[in-house]
Design an enzyme around this catalytic site. Structure first.
Site, PDB file in Angstrom:
ATOM      1  N   ASP A 129      53.165 -21.045 -35.605  1.00 51.27           N
ATOM      2  CA  ASP A 129      51.807 -20.723 -36.012  1.00 51.27           C
ATOM      3  C   ASP A 129      51.840 -19.681 -37.122  1.00 51.27           C
ATOM      4  OD1 ASP A 129      49.016 -21.252 -35.562  1.00 51.27           O
ATOM      5  OD2 ASP A 129      48.840 -19.193 -34.881  1.00 51.27           O
ATOM      6  N   HIS A 168      41.021 -13.133 -42.488  1.00 51.83           N
ATOM      7  CA  HIS A 168      41.394 -12.825 -41.104  1.00 51.83           C
ATOM      8  C   HIS A 168      42.404 -11.683 -41.051  1.00 51.83           C
ATOM      9  CE1 HIS A 168      42.490 -13.384 -36.917  1.00 51.83           C
ATOM     10  NE2 HIS A 168      43.746 -13.609 -37.255  1.00 51.83           N
ATOM     11  N   GLU A 171      41.379 -18.848 -31.524  1.00 51.22           N
ATOM     12  CA  GLU A 171      41.660 -18.834 -32.955  1.00 51.22           C
ATOM     13  C   GLU A 171      41.402 -20.242 -33.472  1.00 51.22           C
ATOM     14  OE1 GLU A 171      45.425 -17.154 -34.004  1.00 51.22           O
ATOM     15  OE2 GLU A 171      44.819 -15.140 -33.374  1.00 51.22           O
ATOM     16  N   GLU A 215      41.721 -23.038 -35.907  1.00 51.63           N
ATOM     17  CA  GLU A 215      42.744 -23.346 -36.895  1.00 51.63           C
ATOM     18  C   GLU A 215      42.797 -24.841 -37.164  1.00 51.63           C
ATOM     19  OE1 GLU A 215      46.569 -21.761 -35.943  1.00 51.63           O
ATOM     20  OE2 GLU A 215      45.786 -19.958 -34.962  1.00 51.63           O
ATOM     21  N   ASP A 263      44.408 -21.762 -31.084  1.00 48.49           N
ATOM     22  CA  ASP A 263      45.538 -20.935 -30.653  1.00 48.49           C
ATOM     23  C   ASP A 263      45.003 -19.834 -29.727  1.00 48.49           C
ATOM     24  OD1 ASP A 263      48.144 -19.867 -30.551  1.00 48.49           O
ATOM     25  OD2 ASP A 263      47.690 -18.482 -32.174  1.00 48.49           O
ATOM     26  N   ARG A 303      44.336 -10.987 -26.106  1.00 42.34           N
ATOM     27  CA  ARG A 303      44.498  -9.868 -27.036  1.00 42.34           C
ATOM     28  C   ARG A 303      45.050  -8.618 -26.366  1.00 42.34           C
ATOM     29  NH1 ARG A 303      44.611 -12.414 -31.834  1.00 42.34           N
ATOM     30  NH2 ARG A 303      42.695 -13.588 -32.233  1.00 42.34           N
ATOM     31  N   GLN A 308      48.746  -9.267 -25.761  1.00 46.51           N
ATOM     32  CA  GLN A 308      49.390  -9.290 -27.077  1.00 46.51           C
ATOM     33  C   GLN A 308      49.552  -7.883 -27.645  1.00 46.51           C
ATOM     34  OE1 GLN A 308      47.148 -11.556 -29.931  1.00 46.51           O
ATOM     35  NE2 GLN A 308      48.573 -11.165 -31.613  1.00 46.51           N
ATOM     36  N   LYS A 322      50.329 -15.333 -26.336  1.00 47.10           N
ATOM     37  CA  LYS A 322      50.042 -16.576 -27.068  1.00 47.10           C
ATOM     38  C   LYS A 322      50.590 -17.819 -26.362  1.00 47.10           C
ATOM     39  CE  LYS A 322      48.410 -15.036 -31.179  1.00 47.10           C
ATOM     40  NZ  LYS A 322      47.216 -15.547 -31.866  1.00 47.10           N
ATOM     41  N   THR A 367      47.931 -23.729 -26.097  1.00 47.64           N
ATOM     42  CA  THR A 367      47.430 -24.065 -27.432  1.00 47.64           C
ATOM     43  C   THR A 367      46.784 -25.431 -27.311  1.00 47.64           C
ATOM     44  OG1 THR A 367      49.223 -22.852 -28.514  1.00 47.64           O
ATOM     45  CG2 THR A 367      48.038 -24.478 -29.841  1.00 47.64           C
ATOM     46  N   GLU A 426      37.364 -10.777 -34.296  1.00 52.51           N
ATOM     47  CA  GLU A 426      36.708 -10.466 -35.572  1.00 52.51           C
ATOM     48  C   GLU A 426      35.194 -10.545 -35.450  1.00 52.51           C
ATOM     49  OE1 GLU A 426      38.517 -12.330 -39.288  1.00 52.51           O
ATOM     50  OE2 GLU A 426      39.240 -13.622 -37.682  1.00 52.51           O
TER      51      GLU A 426
END
Length: 394
Positions: A107, A114, A181, A183, A215, A219, A222, A235, A239, A340
């Site tokens: 990834d 971002h 996420e 993507e 994805d 957080r 992580q 992560k 997915t 975000e």
């Protein structure tokens, strides 16, 4: 015999023809292609080619670009006439499966918007939100292929270690900052041997097609684990990808220049072909649209990502999947991750009658995407839709 009707304005007309793996109540998974609101069973259309009776696209993808083009042309010609009744199924009557056997999963982190937003969130003291290497190479991490699933597969909330600012020591438990996420994912059809390289202009010879990719990111897990080696358990738990693989050949009208890359990339990342892509995504949270990320804003192209993956001589294989990284535009309602969108949880967003910062148990996330087709038309990728289940033991 059946004539496959394609509704006016369909996102799945003859300019798209995405491939997937489907089954019916009394049959095994095999290869199909979507035409309008129908699925054409390629194992019955091409009975002499055993690759279409396989439960993944890998055998077909490994045949290479000449065969991809040949089959695509044959499908267009076939659908223009009548098709055997037993080879056509309504989309509503089939079950879709993971389209590929995933070999490896990488990834990337290719959106400047971002990366800049996360830099401002995590390193507010730095005048430049980007890390020094970011505009020199497509940054990425190696994910876990065994936890790639398709749309409709529920995800169990992950558990792990986390350490908040007020925790004297790490604690173990369910993630409380579960994120998405939004993507795009790209699938390698023809690999390359160890010790060789793929150039950006060889992208279409190796990349079979594209899917929508989510994805999933814990957080809090992580944040505690990622220094010094990067993402791992935050992560690797899941997915999600969409079930229909849009062929690279269908994206011809969507190809555009990437944003200006300054400083100029090193020679191995430069090509003569345009591989920016004008794809529009839409993120739904419990049925409410909260973001519309534009892929056209992505700094690094998928051709550059694949070139970077192989430049050190690493082998690539049929079924390799690589994600674009979170897609975010310059506006708040174009941000492709909730960290975000809610600015680290400090600015909750309205989701129907409720507010949210991160994903809660029972929430359902759906990401869809469309791109330009020929002559002002649009083509679709379908959607990847996922519901979150409580953590084990909760």
């Amino acid at each position: 015999m059946t004539t496959i009707a394609i509704p006016e304005g369909s996102l799945f007309g003859l300019d798209n023809l995405p491939y997937g793996i489907f089954s019916t109540a009394d049959s095994e998974p095999r290869v199909g292609v979507r035409v309008g609101d129908s699925v054409l069973d390629l194992s019955r259309v091409f009975e002499d080619d055993i690759v279409f009776a396989e439960p993944s696209l890998n055998a077909f993808m490994a045949r290479g670009r000449a065969r991809w083009d040949e089959v695509r042309a044959a499908i267009k010609e076939l659908v223009a006439g009548d098709v055997a009744d037993e080879a056509v199924f309504a989309v509503a009557d089939v079950t879709m499966h993971l389209p590929i056997e995933v070999a490896d999963y990488v990834d990337f982190y290719a959106s400047e918007n971002h990366a800049s937003n996360l830099g401002r969130l995590f390193r507010p003291q730095n005048p430049d939100p980007l890390m020094p290497n970011w505009k020199h190479l497509p940054v990425g991490y190696h994910g876990r292929s065994s936890t790639v699933v398709t749309s409709g597969v529920d995800i169990v909330r992950p558990c792990g270690q986390r350490k908040g600012p007020n925790d004297p020591v790490p604690v173990f438990g369910p993630s409380i900052r579960l994120d998405i996420e939004a993507e795009m994912g790209f699938i390698v059809g023809v690999g390359s041997p160890m010790g060789s390289r793929i150039t950006p202009d060889e992208f279409a010879d190796h990349c079979f097609g594209a899917v929508i990719l989510n994805d999933w990111s814990a957080r809090d897990i992580q944040a505690w684990e990622y220094v010094p080696l990067g993402p791992n358990l935050g992560k690797s738990f899941a997915t999600s990808i969409s079930p229909w693989v849009v062929p690279i050949a269908a994206l011809e009208a969507a190809r555009i220049d990437t944003p200006v890359q300054d400083p100029e990339p090193l020679p191995y990342l430069k090509g003569t072909e345009k591989w920016g892509l004008d794809i529009d995504l839409e993120v739904e949270w419990n049925g409410h649209v909260v973001s519309r990320p534009p892929y056209a804003q992505m700094y690094w192209s998928p051709a550059q990502m694949l070139a970077h993956t192989s430049v050190n001589g690493a082998a690539t294989r049929t079924g390799d999947l690589f994600g674009s990284g979170t897609i975010s535009g310059p506006e708040k309602d174009q941000r492709g991750a909730f960290i975000e969108l809610t600015w680290g949880g400090a600015e909750p967003v309205q989701v129907g009658d409720e507010t949210r910062t991160f994903v809660e148990d029972g929430d359902e996330i759906a990401i869809s995407a469309t791109a330009p087709g020929p002559n002002g038309t649009r083509i679709g990728f379908g959607e990847v839709r996922t519901r979150i289940l409580p953590a084990i033991g909760e």
